[in-house]
Design a protein around this motif. Structure first.
Motif, PDB file in Angstrom:
ATOM      1  N   PRO A 133       0.815  -1.184  -0.179  1.00  0.00           N
ATOM      2  CA  PRO A 133      -0.138  -0.077   0.021  1.00  0.00           C
ATOM      3  C   PRO A 133       0.820   1.328  -0.171  1.00  0.00           C
ATOM      4  O   PRO A 133       0.345   2.277  -0.545  1.00  0.00           O
ATOM      5  N   VAL A 134       1.992   1.048   0.422  1.00  0.00           N
ATOM      6  CA  VAL A 134       3.048   2.501   0.407  1.00  0.00           C
ATOM      7  C   VAL A 134       4.309   1.953  -0.232  1.00  0.00           C
ATOM      8  O   VAL A 134       4.923   0.951   0.126  1.00  0.00           O
ATOM      9  N   GLN A 205      10.225  12.865   8.464  1.00  0.00           N
ATOM     10  CA  GLN A 205       8.730  13.137   8.904  1.00  0.00           C
ATOM     11  C   GLN A 205       7.783  12.862   7.425  1.00  0.00           C
ATOM     12  O   GLN A 205       6.955  12.726   7.639  1.00  0.00           O
ATOM     13  N   LYS A 206       8.348  13.476   6.465  1.00  0.00           N
ATOM     14  CA  LYS A 206       7.740  13.177   4.955  1.00  0.00           C
ATOM     15  C   LYS A 206       7.161  11.926   4.763  1.00  0.00           C
ATOM     16  O   LYS A 206       5.990  11.525   4.711  1.00  0.00           O
ATOM     17  N   SER A 207       8.055  10.845   5.050  1.00  0.00           N
ATOM     18  CA  SER A 207       7.766   9.513   4.919  1.00  0.00           C
ATOM     19  C   SER A 207       6.685   8.981   5.842  1.00  0.00           C
ATOM     20  O   SER A 207       5.779   8.320   5.473  1.00  0.00           O
ATOM     21  N   THR A 212       1.063   7.338   7.199  1.00  0.00           N
ATOM     22  CA  THR A 212      -0.088   7.545   8.059  1.00  0.00           C
ATOM     23  C   THR A 212      -1.019   7.810   7.125  1.00  0.00           C
ATOM     24  O   THR A 212      -2.131   7.196   7.433  1.00  0.00           O
ATOM     25  N   ASP A 213      -1.005   8.902   6.363  1.00  0.00           N
ATOM     26  CA  ASP A 213      -2.175   8.968   5.322  1.00  0.00           C
ATOM     27  C   ASP A 213      -2.609   7.557   4.523  1.00  0.00           C
ATOM     28  O   ASP A 213      -3.888   7.502   4.380  1.00  0.00           O
TER      29      ASP A 213
END
Ligand code: DC
Length: 217
Positions: A133-134, A205-207, A212-213
């Protein structure tokens, strides 16, 4: 049985994906696999056993032997991080039968009954976990990656030659992305993060935000 939430991370040599992947796993309480360690394990086995990996049969023999003795803790063994092992790992990784022997170990890792896994390499989003999914593809210019590697070595008090590092990086990039079987490539649905102008913490942080999204949606 529950299948884990899979975070697939790919990228070229010295892109910082290994450090990133292990930090993400620690933050989320997910299991972590560094698949480069498998190819490094094959290379180390071959070097230890005096096998000639330019001969495909001997490279396959080394892969079989590595698989029989494989344990996840291999990825923490500093002896698989030497320059000789790095060079040989990139060579054995271009041999299709070697890749085929290592497939099950990687696919099985991503299917265990755990909450989540972070699995990192070159072909995770394209071959190992195409349904993840990611999918993140961590990139940076060759010059920036060489500079980071140079600084890492210097910080450890080790000898380092920037030009030699950059040259090796170009050679390894060429081999890893130019091979026919499972070359380094971002999956079509991967999110590409060019980290050239980002700090390691910004990338983390970006990852985490991206994960999380996807986790909550
Ligand atoms: O990520 P690393 O530098 O530890 O990987 C070592 C070598 O293994 C590198 O040359 C690329 C190769 N590799 C690969 O072909 N496929 C993977 N999934 C992981 C690594």
């Amino acid at each position: 049985m529950n299948t884990p939430f899979v975070v697939a991370i790919d990228g070229p040599t010295a892109s910082g994906k290994g450090t990133l992947a292990s930090k993400i796993a620690a933050r989320l309480g997910f299991d972590y696999m560094d698949t480069g360690a498998l190819y490094r394990g094959v290379a180390k086995t071959a070097l230890d056993q005096g096998l000639d990996t330019t001969n495909e049969d001997e490279a396959i023999q080394a892969a079989q032997s590595m698989c029989q003795n494989y344990d996840l803790s291999l990825q923490d063994d500093p002896r698989i991080r030497t320059e000789a092992v790095s060079k040989c790992a990139s060579e054995v990784a271009a041999i299709p039968q070697v890749r085929a022997l290592l497939l099950a170990l990687q696919k099985d890792f991503a299917k265990r009954n755990v909450a989540g896994v972070v699995i990192e390499g070159r072909d995770i989003g394209t071959v190992i976990c195409p349904d993840a999914p990611v999918k993140l593809f961590i990139d940076a210019s060759a010059e920036i990656r060489a500079e980071r590697r140079y600084k890492q070595l210097k910080d450890k008090g080790l000898e380092a030659d920037y030009d030699a590092i950059l040259e090796q990086l170009h050679i390894r990039d060429g081999r890893d992305s130019g091979r026919k079987t499972a070359p380094t490539r971002a999956a079509e649905d991967a999110i590409i993060l060019d980290t050239s102008t980002m700090s390691a913490d910004e990338v983390l942080q970006k990852s985490l935000q991206i994960i999380t999204d996807h986790y909550t949606s």
